[in-house]
Design an enzyme around this catalytic site. Sequence first.
Site, PDB file in Angstrom:
ATOM      1  N   ARG A  41       0.846  -1.198   0.000  1.00  0.00           N
ATOM      2  CA  ARG A  41       0.000   0.000   0.000  1.00  0.00           C
ATOM      3  C   ARG A  41       0.883   1.251   0.000  1.00  0.00           C
ATOM      4  O   ARG A  41       1.721   1.425   0.883  1.00  0.00           O
ATOM      5  CB  ARG A  41      -0.937   0.012   1.218  1.00  0.00           C
ATOM      6  CG  ARG A  41      -1.971  -1.110   1.222  1.00  0.00           C
ATOM      7  CD  ARG A  41      -3.011  -0.891   0.142  1.00  0.00           C
ATOM      8  NE  ARG A  41      -4.002  -1.970   0.084  1.00  0.00           N
ATOM      9  CZ  ARG A  41      -3.973  -2.955  -0.806  1.00  0.00           C
ATOM     10  NH1 ARG A  41      -2.990  -3.001  -1.700  1.00  0.00           N
ATOM     11  NH2 ARG A  41      -4.912  -3.888  -0.806  1.00  0.00           N
ATOM     12  N   ALA A  80      -7.872  27.725   5.428  1.00  0.00           N
ATOM     13  CA  ALA A  80      -7.344  26.436   5.890  1.00  0.00           C
ATOM     14  C   ALA A  80      -5.827  26.466   5.819  1.00  0.00           C
ATOM     15  O   ALA A  80      -5.241  27.284   5.117  1.00  0.00           O
ATOM     16  CB  ALA A  80      -7.895  25.291   5.041  1.00  0.00           C
ATOM     17  N   LEU A  82      -1.955  23.990   7.097  1.00  0.00           N
ATOM     18  CA  LEU A  82      -1.323  22.823   7.696  1.00  0.00           C
ATOM     19  C   LEU A  82      -1.072  23.011   9.184  1.00  0.00           C
ATOM     20  O   LEU A  82      -0.930  24.136   9.671  1.00  0.00           O
ATOM     21  CB  LEU A  82       0.024  22.554   7.017  1.00  0.00           C
ATOM     22  CG  LEU A  82       0.013  22.231   5.526  1.00  0.00           C
ATOM     23  CD1 LEU A  82       1.444  22.113   5.025  1.00  0.00           C
ATOM     24  CD2 LEU A  82      -0.745  20.938   5.274  1.00  0.00           C
ATOM     25  N   GLU A  97      -4.540  30.819  10.740  1.00  0.00           N
ATOM     26  CA  GLU A  97      -4.905  30.782   9.327  1.00  0.00           C
ATOM     27  C   GLU A  97      -5.978  31.815   9.000  1.00  0.00           C
ATOM     28  O   GLU A  97      -5.933  32.449   7.941  1.00  0.00           O
ATOM     29  CB  GLU A  97      -5.389  29.379   8.945  1.00  0.00           C
ATOM     30  CG  GLU A  97      -4.305  28.317   8.991  1.00  0.00           C
ATOM     31  CD  GLU A  97      -3.152  28.596   8.048  1.00  0.00           C
ATOM     32  OE1 GLU A  97      -3.376  29.225   6.989  1.00  0.00           O
ATOM     33  OE2 GLU A  97      -2.023  28.182   8.359  1.00  0.00           O
ATOM     34  N   PRO A 119      -8.832   8.848   2.748  1.00  0.00           N
ATOM     35  CA  PRO A 119      -8.224   7.783   3.545  1.00  0.00           C
ATOM     36  C   PRO A 119      -7.739   6.583   2.749  1.00  0.00           C
ATOM     37  O   PRO A 119      -7.004   5.754   3.280  1.00  0.00           O
ATOM     38  CB  PRO A 119      -9.343   7.391   4.520  1.00  0.00           C
ATOM     39  CG  PRO A 119     -10.603   7.814   3.854  1.00  0.00           C
ATOM     40  CD  PRO A 119     -10.252   9.055   3.093  1.00  0.00           C
ATOM     41  N   GLY A 120      -8.118   6.483   1.488  1.00  0.00           N
ATOM     42  CA  GLY A 120      -7.613   5.389   0.672  1.00  0.00           C
ATOM     43  C   GLY A 120      -6.198   5.616   0.187  1.00  0.00           C
ATOM     44  O   GLY A 120      -5.527   4.664  -0.235  1.00  0.00           O
ATOM     45  N   GLU A 124      -4.098  12.286   5.722  1.00  0.00           N
ATOM     46  CA  GLU A 124      -4.445  13.632   6.165  1.00  0.00           C
ATOM     47  C   GLU A 124      -5.731  13.632   6.990  1.00  0.00           C
ATOM     48  O   GLU A 124      -6.748  13.082   6.585  1.00  0.00           O
ATOM     49  CB  GLU A 124      -4.624  14.585   4.985  1.00  0.00           C
ATOM     50  CG  GLU A 124      -4.960  15.998   5.431  1.00  0.00           C
ATOM     51  CD  GLU A 124      -5.224  16.958   4.284  1.00  0.00           C
ATOM     52  OE1 GLU A 124      -5.259  18.172   4.531  1.00  0.00           O
ATOM     53  OE2 GLU A 124      -5.407  16.488   3.146  1.00  0.00           O
ATOM     54  N   GLU A 148      -1.120  32.461  -3.021  1.00  0.00           N
ATOM     55  CA  GLU A 148      -1.924  33.318  -2.143  1.00  0.00           C
ATOM     56  C   GLU A 148      -1.889  34.784  -2.561  1.00  0.00           C
ATOM     57  O   GLU A 148      -2.753  35.562  -2.170  1.00  0.00           O
ATOM     58  CB  GLU A 148      -1.452  33.164  -0.698  1.00  0.00           C
ATOM     59  CG  GLU A 148      -1.753  31.790  -0.115  1.00  0.00           C
ATOM     60  CD  GLU A 148      -1.380  31.673   1.341  1.00  0.00           C
ATOM     61  OE1 GLU A 148      -0.752  32.616   1.868  1.00  0.00           O
ATOM     62  OE2 GLU A 148      -1.706  30.652   1.963  1.00  0.00           O
TER      63      GLU A 148
END
Length: 208
Positions: A41, A80, A82, A97, A119-120, A124, A148
Amino acid sequence: MGIQDTPEEWQVTATVTPFTGNKTSVRTDDVVMPDGTVARRDYQVHPGSVAVLALDEAGRVLVLRQYRHPVRQKLWEIPAGLLDIPGENPLHAAQRELYEEAHVKAEDWRVLTDVYTTPGGCDEAVRVFLARDLSEVEGERFEVSEEEADMEQARVPLPELVQGVLAGELHNNCLVVGVLALTAVLAGDGVDALRPAEAPWPARPFEA
């Protein structure tokens, strides 16, 4: 609740990191499946993110329009960013942010929802906050660069955003999740039933 996600970790017999970037990396794990076979995976390792659905007194949501190179589109999004520091308090990151991207602060903060974006193929995790009682921040604006520097800002009524999502005109994950979640909240038990801003987040543990 009748159903809920639960932690589980299948055996990994080997792991390598063939790529390490500035903020994320790619990992390859050999995972033992329930039938005893081993499957490989590949997935992106991500520090996690926060997003802010900022709602003003007129019921409008603060949105930003930004170029996203992987999908070759300018997307309308909610603020948003990190989690730059391991263990960083997500509320503090969200407040940062909102200030840096919109030059706005909020007095009332709640956890709207927590999601895994893909999720596959990526680990994150994103915590989406609801921020209310907005006001402009005094002083100089945060210096922006790269994508930005071309960012646009608007305030759009919540029902208009929901309409855009359902019409297939708005695609950003955090915006879609945020506006639909808030719509459900307002039609249900109300904002006071949401989790507090410092609620635990098992996907990205932090110190209050």
